[in-house]
Design a protein around this motif. Structure first.
Motif, PDB file in Angstrom:
ATOM      1  N   TRP A 538       0.813  -1.374   0.204  1.00 26.11           N
ATOM      2  CA  TRP A 538       0.059   0.121  -0.124  1.00 26.11           C
ATOM      3  C   TRP A 538       0.918   1.106   0.006  1.00 26.11           C
ATOM      4  O   TRP A 538       0.632   2.258  -0.607  1.00 26.11           O
ATOM      5  CB  TRP A 538      -1.033   0.058   1.127  1.00 26.11           C
ATOM      6  CG  TRP A 538      -2.148  -0.764   1.045  1.00 26.11           C
ATOM      7  CD1 TRP A 538      -2.575  -1.846   1.646  1.00 26.11           C
ATOM      8  CD2 TRP A 538      -3.198  -0.511   0.175  1.00 26.11           C
ATOM      9  NE1 TRP A 538      -3.958  -2.298   1.301  1.00 26.11           N
ATOM     10  CE2 TRP A 538      -4.105  -1.521   0.359  1.00 26.11           C
ATOM     11  CE3 TRP A 538      -3.166   0.441  -0.959  1.00 26.11           C
ATOM     12  CZ2 TRP A 538      -5.384  -1.376  -0.518  1.00 26.11           C
ATOM     13  CZ3 TRP A 538      -4.522   0.439  -1.458  1.00 26.11           C
ATOM     14  CH2 TRP A 538      -5.462  -0.398  -1.195  1.00 26.11           C
ATOM     15  N   THR A 539       1.948   1.204   0.721  1.00 25.10           N
ATOM     16  CA  THR A 539       2.859   2.474   0.814  1.00 25.10           C
ATOM     17  C   THR A 539       3.409   2.526  -0.547  1.00 25.10           C
ATOM     18  O   THR A 539       3.475   3.778  -1.153  1.00 25.10           O
ATOM     19  CB  THR A 539       3.792   2.215   1.770  1.00 25.10           C
ATOM     20  OG1 THR A 539       3.307   1.821   3.260  1.00 25.10           O
ATOM     21  CG2 THR A 539       4.860   3.266   1.830  1.00 25.10           C
ATOM     22  N   PHE A 540       3.929   1.415  -1.352  1.00 20.22           N
ATOM     23  CA  PHE A 540       4.418   1.532  -2.434  1.00 20.22           C
ATOM     24  C   PHE A 540       3.325   2.112  -3.741  1.00 20.22           C
ATOM     25  O   PHE A 540       3.880   3.185  -4.396  1.00 20.22           O
ATOM     26  CB  PHE A 540       5.024   0.080  -2.945  1.00 20.22           C
ATOM     27  CG  PHE A 540       5.255   0.154  -4.206  1.00 20.22           C
ATOM     28  CD1 PHE A 540       6.537   0.782  -4.911  1.00 20.22           C
ATOM     29  CD2 PHE A 540       4.622  -0.584  -5.284  1.00 20.22           C
ATOM     30  CE1 PHE A 540       6.862   0.906  -6.296  1.00 20.22           C
ATOM     31  CE2 PHE A 540       4.866  -0.607  -6.514  1.00 20.22           C
ATOM     32  CZ  PHE A 540       6.003  -0.368  -7.409  1.00 20.22           C
ATOM     33  N   VAL A 541       2.291   1.506  -3.364  1.00 21.22           N
ATOM     34  CA  VAL A 541       1.215   1.964  -4.400  1.00 21.22           C
ATOM     35  C   VAL A 541       0.981   3.629  -4.230  1.00 21.22           C
ATOM     36  O   VAL A 541       0.830   4.410  -5.128  1.00 21.22           O
ATOM     37  CB  VAL A 541      -0.056   1.287  -4.235  1.00 21.22           C
ATOM     38  CG1 VAL A 541      -1.243   2.136  -5.057  1.00 21.22           C
ATOM     39  CG2 VAL A 541       0.244  -0.195  -4.938  1.00 21.22           C
ATOM     40  N   GLY A 542       0.724   4.078  -2.710  1.00 25.09           N
ATOM     41  CA  GLY A 542       0.620   5.319  -2.735  1.00 25.09           C
ATOM     42  C   GLY A 542       1.709   6.164  -3.057  1.00 25.09           C
ATOM     43  O   GLY A 542       1.756   7.400  -3.478  1.00 25.09           O
ATOM     44  N   GLN A 543       2.992   5.921  -2.707  1.00 31.02           N
ATOM     45  CA  GLN A 543       3.976   6.546  -3.370  1.00 31.02           C
ATOM     46  C   GLN A 543       4.075   6.828  -4.760  1.00 31.02           C
ATOM     47  O   GLN A 543       4.367   7.918  -5.136  1.00 31.02           O
ATOM     48  CB  GLN A 543       5.488   5.940  -2.715  1.00 31.02           C
ATOM     49  CG  GLN A 543       5.547   6.129  -1.283  1.00 31.02           C
ATOM     50  CD  GLN A 543       6.865   5.225  -0.949  1.00 31.02           C
ATOM     51  OE1 GLN A 543       7.446   4.197  -1.661  1.00 31.02           O
ATOM     52  NE2 GLN A 543       7.470   5.428   0.289  1.00 31.02           N
ATOM     53  N   VAL A 544       3.915   5.762  -5.696  1.00 31.72           N
ATOM     54  CA  VAL A 544       3.719   5.733  -7.038  1.00 31.72           C
ATOM     55  C   VAL A 544       2.825   6.871  -7.515  1.00 31.72           C
ATOM     56  O   VAL A 544       2.914   7.596  -8.111  1.00 31.72           O
ATOM     57  CB  VAL A 544       3.745   4.439  -7.614  1.00 31.72           C
ATOM     58  CG1 VAL A 544       3.317   4.749  -9.038  1.00 31.72           C
ATOM     59  CG2 VAL A 544       4.768   3.796  -7.152  1.00 31.72           C
ATOM     60  N   ALA A 545       1.383   6.753  -6.705  1.00 29.04           N
ATOM     61  CA  ALA A 545       0.493   7.663  -7.028  1.00 29.04           C
ATOM     62  C   ALA A 545       0.787   9.317  -6.739  1.00 29.04           C
ATOM     63  O   ALA A 545       0.450   9.974  -7.726  1.00 29.04           O
ATOM     64  CB  ALA A 545      -0.766   7.184  -6.211  1.00 29.04           C
ATOM     65  N   VAL A 546       1.358   9.281  -5.427  1.00 27.49           N
ATOM     66  CA  VAL A 546       1.760  10.833  -5.290  1.00 27.49           C
ATOM     67  C   VAL A 546       2.743  11.362  -6.410  1.00 27.49           C
ATOM     68  O   VAL A 546       2.825  12.478  -6.949  1.00 27.49           O
ATOM     69  CB  VAL A 546       2.458  10.903  -4.040  1.00 27.49           C
ATOM     70  CG1 VAL A 546       3.369  12.071  -3.562  1.00 27.49           C
ATOM     71  CG2 VAL A 546       1.493  10.537  -2.852  1.00 27.49           C
TER      72      VAL A 546
END
Length: 734
Positions: A538-546
């Motif tokens: 989830w952290t990885f997906v969130g970072q990519v989204a940001v």
């Protein structure tokens, strides 16, 4: 004056770097000298003569020599085939002389000796030379130091021994037979890279092991960098864009912000000779196709001839190479329907490439044994899937299991794995650029490169293979994505100093941040438990989204500023995406560590010494039999990747390792139990009848290893023992 000094100085620097790493890898000096002479006189000179005679001089010496060297490699394959078929292999060194009569024709001689019209300029030339030097150092640190020259008693990656067996086979037959299982007859595999290495060994007189483990790969990887730069320069018209593309193609990993998640691309990994070699030939083909699709009127006969030569050579170099090019031609044809240009040319090119692909699959492609179809199968190789779902994925289901229904993780796993794939091969996302960038939208060359970038994702996400060979489709397209990214940035920057300064500042800032992140972040993160693993994803997906939102905001702001006459922000967005590629290659060089063992393995040393004896005393065309088949396990379903007799020893074997035989993949093991039983009986229950039966199959020598299985004492009385080293003995049939 400076622009005249840069080319020879950087050429000398690259050459000295290559010689230094070869010498540091304990390569004999005479072999290094012979290899340099071979590359210059046996590949570069004849290839340049033929390429220039057909097409005239290119715009720069870099283009002339790079395209000439690639053409020389393609022509060498034809020369090798003819000389080997006529059993004149020892005279192969003379084939370049056959190109010299072209110099006797006045008009042709004028084209061959003409001076190029442009130069790269000092800064672009220095940058490109540094990229080539970095590539050489990466091969040295990531490959050459891990595999010492035999006899060393060191373990080799099994595929290296398999390929070395094919190189030895290419010194004696065309088409190649299957040296690891001579009873299987003609080899079905894309073996053109092995033929090139064999030609190099025969023309220089250097031992196959020295050429294969040390010398052949350095000029090839440098040529990949140069040809990528030539392609970018050709489509953009700007030398600095070519140098930028040369830097983009070198790194195996671009985004180091997510350690432990993204994989290395391995697109220039010497462990796959066919992949590295095919990249050169595919680049030659695509550069020629770019000139064809951009031409007005009837295409030049010389350009068509070079395209044909490149296509033929590419067809047998890698089974994934021509399909990728065919995908690029298909996308270019769709664009041609809209642009109303060169439609017949692209139809003809597509038909020719499709026919060559079909012929190659029938005769020399191979490598497809065990392939099937499974949606998202490639994602099962990435570490999150292996750690969260299973290390032994089921490749037989229509869709990869566990992507959306794994307890505690759910659909975030699928999203994260797709993002990992797209970021790992982010250079291929350049395929979307022509849809949005006006300067490229009307150029068929841009659509050709776009198709080359996007088409590989179809087999990547659809094909299932036990050895994950579907990755080779995306590996082969990375140089084209590198060129397209550089071209896009070149068009965005244009001739504006303001935009150039903004792009340079972005490269510097993001590059420094990437280098700091690569050094500061841990190399591997292994969260424990499903909850922690899900949180990481989830952290990885969130970072990519940001990151995506930030880039989107920059693009929106750039569009607003462009309407107000300020267009410096657009190249900032583009440069921010690919800036990590400029530094991760250098950072990777610092982080590489040798995996070579510090001590010699006595059993492996015995094999090395036995192989050296075999190569020196057993006639080249003789067949041997062995009881040593398996790296682990026993029986017909073991891990049958033991290939030291055919690889290091260089001799044909009745039955060695069978792991890569097409029948083994279909039958989940060796598919001829009668031959296996006869082969084993020659060692465990030898008698006159059994030894006579193996002799009738062409066997003249037996290689027995007591560590691989029991060996009857009676074998010594029925044959003549001629060599022993540790557990390995060689017997000659009477």
């Amino acid at each position: 004056m400076l622009h005249r000094l840069v080319p020879p100085v950087m050429t000398a620097a690259v050459l000295v770097t290559a010689i230094a790493v070869a010498a540091a890898s304990h390569t004999p000096g005479t072999d290094i000298a012979k290899q340099v002479a071979y590359v210059v006189l046996g590949v570069l000179a004849p290839g340049t003569i033929v390429h220039r005679s057909l097409r005239g001089p290119r715009t720069t010496w870099v283009a002339d020599l790079a395209l000439g060297a690639a053409t020389g490699l393609a022509l060498e394959l034809a020369a090798w085939a003819v000389f080997t078929a006529l059993h004149l292999q020892q005279a192969l060194w003379a084939w370049p002389v056959l190109t010299l009569p072209l110099l006797l024709v006045r008009g042709t001689r004028r084209r061959i000796l003409a001076r190029p019209t442009q130069s790269w300029g000092p800064w672009a030339g220095v940058a490109l030379g540094l990229a080539c030097m970095l590539m050489v150092l990466l091969v040295y640190r990531g490959y050459m130091v891990d595999y010492p020259l035999p006899p060393a008693g060191a373990p080799y990656y099994p595929d290296l021994m398999w390929h070395m067996g094919l190189v030895h086979e290419a010194t004696r037959s065309v088409p190649l037979l299957t040296p690891q299982s001579i009873a299987d007859g003609t080899l079905r595999y894309h073996w053109f890279s092995n033929a090139h290495i064999a030609a190099s060994s025969m023309m220089t007189g250097s031992d196959v092991a020295v050429v294969f483990l040390r010398l052949w790969v350095l000029p090839i990887v440098v040529l990949v960098v140069l040809l990528t730069a030539v392609l970018a320069h050709r489509v953009s018209g700007r030398p600095w864009v070519g140098a930028l593309a040369g830097w983009f193609v070198v790194p195996t990993l671009g985004y180091t912000f997510w350690p432990g998640l993204l994989n290395a691309s391995n697109h220039l990994n010497p462990l796959s000779p066919s992949q590295v070699f095919s990249t050169v030939l595919a680049l030659l083909l695509v550069i020629t196709l770019v000139d064809l699709v951009r031409a007005d009127g009837r295409p030049a006969a010389g350009t068509l001839a070079v395209a044909a030569i490149a296509a033929l050579a590419t067809s047998g170099s890698k089974s994934s190479a021509l399909p990728v090019v065919l995908g690029g031609v298909g996308v270019a044809f769709l664009a041609a329907l809209v642009l109303r240009r060169n439609r017949l040319l692209l139809i003809g090119s597509g038909v020719v490439l499709a026919v060559l692909t079909a012929i190659a699959f029938a005769f020399v492609a191979g490598g497809d044994a065990g392939s099937g179809y499974q949606l998202f199968s490639a994602l099962s190789l990435f570490s999150p899937y292996r750690e969260i779902v299973t290390a032994r994925p089921n490749l037989g289901a229509p869709v990869l299991d566990g992507l959306v229904h794994t307890p505690g993780v759910g659909p975030v796993l699928l999203v994260a794995l797709v993002l990992i794939a797209l970021l790992t091969y982010g250079r291929l996302l350049a395929g979307f650029i022509p849809f949005f960038q006006r300067a490229l939208r009307t150029d068929l060359a841009a659509w050709l490169l776009s198709g080359l970038c996007l088409a590989p994702f179809l087999p990547f996400f659809v094909i299932a293979h036990g050895g994950y060979s579907q990755f080779y489709f995306v590996f082969g397209a990375i140089p084209f994505g590198s060129a397209l990214w550089a071209w896009s940035i070149g068009e965005l920057v244009g001739d504006s100093r303001t935009r150039a300064r903004a792009a340079a500042a972005t490269f510097a800032v993001v590059g420094v941040l990437t280098a700091v992140a690569a050094v500061a972040l841990p190399g591997r993160v292994r969260p424990v438990g499903r909850a922690a693993q899900a949180a990481q994803l989830w952290t990885f997906v969130g970072q990519v989204a940001v990151c995506a939102v930030v880039l989107l905001a920059i693009l929106v702001a750039a569009l607003v500023l462009r309407r107000r006459g300020r267009d410096w922000l657009m190249p900032v967005a583009a440069c921010a995406v690919v800036a990590p590629l400029l530094v991760t290659g250098s950072v990777g060089l610092l982080r590489l560590h040798s995996k070579a063992p510090t001590t010699s393995n006595p059993h492996l040393l015995s094999q090395d010494l036995a192989a050296a004896w075999i190569e020196g005393h057993v006639p080249l065309y003789d067949v041997m039999a062995t009881n040593d088949h398996c790296l682990s396990g026993t029986g017909t379903t073991c891990n049958a990747r033991e290939w030291w007799i055919s690889g290091l020893g260089g001799r044909r074997v009745l039955l060695e390792g069978w792991a890569y035989l097409p029948g083994a993949a279909a039958h989940k093991g060796y598919d001829d139990p009668a031959l296996y039983a006869l082969n084993q009986a020659a060692f465990t229950r030898p008698d006159a009848s059994t030894l006579g039966a193996v002799r009738d199959r062409g066997v003249r020598w037996l290689v027995a290893d007591t560590q691989a299985g029991a060996v009857s004492p009676a074998l010594s009385s029925l044959t003549t023992k001629v060599f022993q080293s540790g557990t390995v003995s060689v017997y000659k049939l009477r």
